[in-house]
Structure formats: C-alpha cells, structure tokens
Design a protein around this motif. Structure first.
Motif, PDB file in Angstrom:
ATOM      1  N   ARG A   1     -44.796 -33.096 -29.520  1.00 31.57           N
ATOM      2  CA  ARG A   1     -45.842 -33.496 -29.077  1.00 31.57           C
ATOM      3  C   ARG A   1     -45.556 -33.501 -27.753  1.00 31.57           C
ATOM      4  O   ARG A   1     -47.004 -33.119 -27.451  1.00 31.57           O
ATOM      5  N   ILE A   2     -44.421 -33.087 -27.850  1.00 31.28           N
ATOM      6  CA  ILE A   2     -44.389 -32.640 -26.017  1.00 31.28           C
ATOM      7  C   ILE A   2     -44.116 -31.259 -26.011  1.00 31.28           C
ATOM      8  O   ILE A   2     -44.767 -31.006 -24.831  1.00 31.28           O
ATOM      9  N   GLN A   3     -44.015 -30.682 -26.577  1.00 26.25           N
ATOM     10  CA  GLN A   3     -44.071 -29.457 -27.128  1.00 26.25           C
ATOM     11  C   GLN A   3     -45.551 -28.838 -26.313  1.00 26.25           C
ATOM     12  O   GLN A   3     -46.331 -27.854 -26.048  1.00 26.25           O
ATOM     13  N   GLN A   4     -46.718 -29.281 -27.184  1.00 21.34           N
ATOM     14  CA  GLN A   4     -48.145 -29.323 -27.555  1.00 21.34           C
ATOM     15  C   GLN A   4     -48.847 -30.565 -26.123  1.00 21.34           C
ATOM     16  O   GLN A   4     -49.666 -30.449 -25.681  1.00 21.34           O
ATOM     17  N   GLY A   5     -47.739 -31.113 -24.972  1.00 24.62           N
ATOM     18  CA  GLY A   5     -48.657 -31.536 -23.936  1.00 24.62           C
ATOM     19  C   GLY A   5     -49.632 -33.032 -24.348  1.00 24.62           C
ATOM     20  O   GLY A   5     -49.480 -33.869 -22.756  1.00 24.62           O
ATOM     21  N   ILE A   6     -48.760 -33.239 -25.479  1.00 24.95           N
ATOM     22  CA  ILE A   6     -49.334 -34.787 -25.644  1.00 24.95           C
ATOM     23  C   ILE A   6     -48.736 -36.012 -25.133  1.00 24.95           C
ATOM     24  O   ILE A   6     -49.373 -36.703 -24.904  1.00 24.95           O
TER      25      ILE A   6
ATOM     26  N   THR B   1     -40.981 -25.067 -19.053  1.00 20.39           N
ATOM     27  CA  THR B   1     -40.524 -24.293 -20.170  1.00 20.39           C
ATOM     28  C   THR B   1     -40.603 -24.873 -21.672  1.00 20.39           C
ATOM     29  O   THR B   1     -40.832 -24.075 -22.409  1.00 20.39           O
ATOM     30  N   PHE B   2     -41.233 -26.431 -21.536  1.00 20.09           N
ATOM     31  CA  PHE B   2     -41.603 -26.764 -22.252  1.00 20.09           C
ATOM     32  C   PHE B   2     -42.844 -25.970 -23.915  1.00 20.09           C
ATOM     33  O   PHE B   2     -42.978 -26.334 -24.901  1.00 20.09           O
ATOM     34  N   HIS B   3     -43.745 -25.544 -22.924  1.00 17.94           N
ATOM     35  CA  HIS B   3     -44.943 -25.419 -23.710  1.00 17.94           C
ATOM     36  C   HIS B   3     -44.790 -24.194 -23.925  1.00 17.94           C
ATOM     37  O   HIS B   3     -45.590 -23.443 -24.760  1.00 17.94           O
ATOM     38  N   GLN B   4     -43.951 -22.627 -23.693  1.00 19.64           N
ATOM     39  CA  GLN B   4     -43.545 -21.506 -24.749  1.00 19.64           C
ATOM     40  C   GLN B   4     -43.786 -21.849 -26.207  1.00 19.64           C
ATOM     41  O   GLN B   4     -43.323 -22.345 -26.432  1.00 19.64           O
ATOM     42  N   ALA B   5     -44.456 -21.075 -26.582  1.00 14.14           N
ATOM     43  CA  ALA B   5     -44.406 -20.469 -27.759  1.00 14.14           C
ATOM     44  C   ALA B   5     -43.036 -20.389 -28.835  1.00 14.14           C
ATOM     45  O   ALA B   5     -43.612 -21.207 -30.067  1.00 14.14           O
TER      46      ALA B   5
END
Length: 256
Positions: free
Chosen positions: A80-85, A240-244
């Motif tokens: 959820r953090i990675q997806q920006g939610i 950094t978190f939203h990288q594939a």
C-alpha cells in the motif's frame, strides 16, 4: 507475576497490570508473527491511550510472545505504501514509547525486524535476547528506512554501527550485537522478561511525578527532532518506495 490483572481485552494485544505501578503491553498477533497488522496497530494505540489516561502507573513493559517481539510491516502494508495509498505516518506507532509520559522498557525477548526493532528502540530502556535476530532490513526491500529509523538507530546504537545496520540491512543476533558493544542488557531469552521486571521495580520505587519530569527532560531533544526526521524519511520514500523493483522485492521476499 501470578496476580496479573487484565486491563484491556483485545484480540492481539494484552494489557496487564503486573503490579500496582507496573503495566505490561504484550503483542501477540500469532497469525502475522507480530507484524504491523491493522489489529496489532489498533491494539498498540489503544493500549498506550489507556496508559496515558491513567494517573496510577509508573512504568510500562512492552514485549512480544515466544520468539517474536515485532516484525515490521506486513506485505499488504508495504504494498500500500509502494502504491502510494498510505504512508507509515498514517498510524504513528513508531514513537508510542517516546510519547508515553512514563518510562517504557522494551523487553525484546524475540526477533525485532525492521520497524519492529525500531519501535523497540524508542523505549527508554531496552533489553535484548542473545538468540533473537534484530535487523533494520528496509534496504533489503529496496526502499530507504522509515519509522524514524534514520534517527533513533544512530541515537541508541552509535553512528558507525547504525550506518552498517541501515545500509547493509543484515541480520544480527543479540549475542553478536552484544559483542559489538551495544549499550543494552543482552540476556538469554528466558531471562529477558525477568530482567525487565527487575528494572521496572527499580523505577516504580520512585515518585511518579519525578519519573515523568525526568523522562520529559531526557527525551525532549528526541521529541523535538523526530517530526523533522520523519518528514525527511517521507521525502526519501517518495524517491525510493515507488520503484517497480521494490514491488518485485516485496513479492519475492514474502514468497509470492
């Protein structure tokens, strides 16, 4: 220990009055191995709200169950953090011990992983077990540390060791950290809770107002800086978190 009185009923967090002045918060989300599930997060927040509302307790012991203290983010939570939610700041559990007016002892009898280890380090006194694994493994997933880790780990462990822990994301047994000279008691797992209780009794001998006043003074510099540091960690997460690759690493490391 035989006259514990349950103060709060919750599915995965037990709040016990061990003695009139000593309260214990026991995390036991056995399904998630004390990862930060919604249930565990809510239970921790509710527990510390009850403690803060009380005018009788002098010291808190925060602990886990069996071989687990706390194991950081769940796969769902990290994604959820990675997806920006969401952000890790949406539910502030990392500084519950720091914000608590009375002293908190983290009896880390079990593994402290990622944010779980960091949460324990925010306590006023810390006890580790020789057998357990402790790690700030954020970079293992490919994202920079959060939960105030970039601040509290250097504060409590020293800059050089903190840089090693944070950059390498390696696992360390308590016995290894003891050899590295960490400033905490490190004991066999079966002795951790007894030692924490001994410390708690020493604190409970003091007047409550004096404990609160001294803690407030001692942690004032930490409380003053933590908001700024967390803001900086959020900025790093945006980078950094939203990288594939992070999404892939989360899936791989959780076995999916």
């Amino acid at each position: 220990m035989n006259k514990q009185e349950k103060v709060m009923s919750h599915p995965v967090v037990e709040l016990f009055e061990i003695e009139p002045d000593i309260i214990q918060v026991k995390m036991q989300d056995r399904v998630h191995k004390n990862a930060f599930s919604k249930e565990l997060t809510r239970g921790l927040i509710q527990s510390f709200e009850l403690i803060q509302a009380s005018s009788s307790y002098k010291v808190v012991i925060l602990t886990g169950y069996d071989s687990y203290f706390a194991t950081g983010g769940t796969q769902e939570g990290l994604l959820r953090i990675q997806q920006g939610i969401t952000n890790f700041t949406d539910d502030n559990i990392y500084s519950l011990a720091l914000d608590c007016p009375i002293p908190v002892i983290a009896a880390m009898q079990g593994h402290g992983i990622g944010g779980g280890f960091v949460m324990g380090l925010f306590a006023d006194l810390v006890v580790l077990s020789r057998e357990s694994v402790y790690t700030t493994n954020f970079m293992k997933y490919g994202f920079t540390p959060g939960m105030g880790a970039t601040f509290i780990v250097p504060q409590k462990l020293g800059l050089s060791l903190a840089q090693e822990l944070l950059l390498t994301a390696s696992n360390y047994r308590g016995a290894e950290l003891e050899k590295r000279g960490i400033p905490f008691a490190v004991l066999p797992r079966q002795q951790v809770m007894d030692h924490a209780l001994e410390l708690a009794r020493q604190l409970a001998e003091k007047p409550r107002n004096s404990l609160i006043t001294l803690k407030d003074h001692l942690v004032a510099p930490l409380r003053a800086q933590i908001s700024r540091v967390v803001e900086q960690e959020i900025i790093m997460h945006e980078k950094t978190f939203h990288q594939a690759e992070v999404k892939d690493r989360i899936a791989q490391l959780y076995g999916n």
